[in-house]
Design an enzyme around this catalytic site. Structure first.
Site, PDB file in Angstrom:
ATOM      1  CG  LEU A   1     -10.056 -24.396 -25.275  1.00 10.31           C
ATOM      2  CD1 LEU A   1     -10.968 -23.871 -26.383  1.00 10.31           C
ATOM      3  CD2 LEU A   1      -8.910 -24.922 -26.151  1.00 10.31           C
ATOM      4  CG  HIS A   2      -4.414 -21.895 -21.794  1.00  5.55           C
ATOM      5  ND1 HIS A   2      -3.726 -21.293 -22.812  1.00  5.55           N
ATOM      6  CD2 HIS A   2      -3.992 -23.343 -21.931  1.00  5.55           C
ATOM      7  CE1 HIS A   2      -2.681 -21.904 -23.329  1.00  5.55           C
ATOM      8  NE2 HIS A   2      -2.835 -23.428 -22.713  1.00  5.55           N
TER       9      HIS A   2
ATOM     10  N   GLY B   1      -3.930 -18.782 -24.074  1.00  2.00           N
ATOM     11  CA  GLY B   1      -2.921 -18.958 -24.908  1.00  2.00           C
ATOM     12  C   GLY B   1      -3.736 -19.406 -26.374  1.00  2.00           C
ATOM     13  CG  HIS B   2      -6.023 -23.273 -26.204  1.00  2.00           C
ATOM     14  ND1 HIS B   2      -5.939 -23.579 -24.947  1.00  2.00           N
ATOM     15  CD2 HIS B   2      -5.053 -24.268 -26.751  1.00  2.00           C
ATOM     16  CE1 HIS B   2      -5.134 -24.854 -24.760  1.00  2.00           C
ATOM     17  NE2 HIS B   2      -4.739 -25.078 -25.983  1.00  2.00           N
TER      18      HIS B   2
ATOM     19  CB  VAL C   1      -0.659 -16.144 -24.085  1.00  2.00           C
ATOM     20  CG1 VAL C   1      -1.504 -15.332 -23.288  1.00  2.00           C
ATOM     21  CG2 VAL C   1      -0.721 -15.890 -25.561  1.00  2.00           C
TER      22      VAL C   1
END
Ligand code: PAF
Length: 282
Positions: free
Chosen positions: A33-34, A36-37, A176
């Site tokens: 995950l980053h 954006g998530h 993102v």
């Protein structure tokens, strides 16, 4: 935050939540995950009483076994991140829970899954559609959230939901980006420092092409120029394409900028990156 690995236990929990009239927002992911998530988690929290995130690296959507083997797996960090951002439920099944035997089911979306990503990753969208169908059946979410970076995937899932009459509203959230413009992706974790810099060429090409298309230049000419610019930086462009945001048909000229999206895919070293921008940003 409740974490489930088994479908039965998750569904018992969701049944209870639905009885108390809670709405369920769903963010399907493959982990690593980053931010954006996390923007999808935020959108889901804003629009639903409960947010559920699935973490499952779906083998059937990888047409390249090496890519599947190297896909980053960061479960502990993912769970901590979700907990910190107020996610309510995590569903993280093992392969045996999702696929019982040899996989024979496949999907065909006509042209939609044969062009661009579908052309360069044969079978990819069939695998995505299969796992998303399973996840939607398991979770039965009120709303589901996806990122614009995978725009073609969003169109495939929208067609799937329409054809199979899933009672789920789909939301597409803006991409993102890192401060320097690189679109956030789980695959970025695999880039070396040099490749990370080379990867910036994708967004640059998109922005340049958009500007020049709007001035009346031809996509065909720009495509060749951008491929050469990429190559000079050691980046191998696979496609640079313009599509209609509604029916996802490919275009060679700008007809209506408000319904057009420019998409790119390229290899930076061994890592395949994709990105896109709307011709008219909202
Ligand atoms: O976009 C992804 O991360 C995946 O393709 C999805 C939608 C979670 C299906 O495995």
């Amino acid at each position: 935050m409740n974490i489930f690995k088994e479908i039965g236990a998750l569904q018992a929990h969701l049944k209870h939540a639905r009885c108390s009239k809670k709405t369920i927002g769903f963010v399907p992911t493959m982990g690593a995950l980053h931010p954006g998530h996390l923007s999808l988690i935020r959108a889901s929290k804003a629009g639903n009483s409960l947010t559920l995130c699935s973490i499952y690296v779906n083998p059937t959507q990888f047409n390249n076994p090496a890519d599947l083997a190297k896909y980053p797996r960061t479960m502990e960090a993912d769970v901590a991140m979700l907990e910190g951002h107020g996610c309510d439920i995590v569903f993280a099944p093992e392969n045996e829970e999702m696929y019982k035997g040899p996989i024979q089911l496949s999907f065909d979306f006509g042209k939609l899954d044969k062009i661009l990503e579908g052309e360069f990753r044969p079978g990819h969208f069939s695998g995505v559609a299969l796992v998303v169908s399973k996840l939607f059946n398991i979770v039965q979410p009120d709303k589901a959230y996806f990122g614009q970076k995978d725009y073609q995937q969003f169109k495939v899932i929208a067609r799937l939901a329409e054809e199979l009459k899933f009672n789920t509203k789909l939301e597409c959230e803006p991409t993102v980006r890192e401060q320097d413009g690189l679109a956030m992706s789980s695959r970025n974790k695999r880039l070396s420092a040099t490749e990370r810099k080379q990867g910036l060429i994708l967004y640059d090409c998109l922005k340049q092409t958009r500007q020049r298309l709007m001035r009346g230049e031809k996509l065909m000419t720009l495509r060749g120029e951008m491929a050469a610019t990429c190559l000079k930086q050691g980046v191998k462009m696979e496609y640079l394409a313009l599509a209609d945001t509604e029916n996802f048909s490919l275009l060679e000229n700008v007809v209506s900028p408000e319904h057009s999206i420019l998409l790119i895919a390229a290899y930076v070293g061994e890592i395949r990156l994709i990105d896109n921008i709307l011709l008219e940003e909202k």
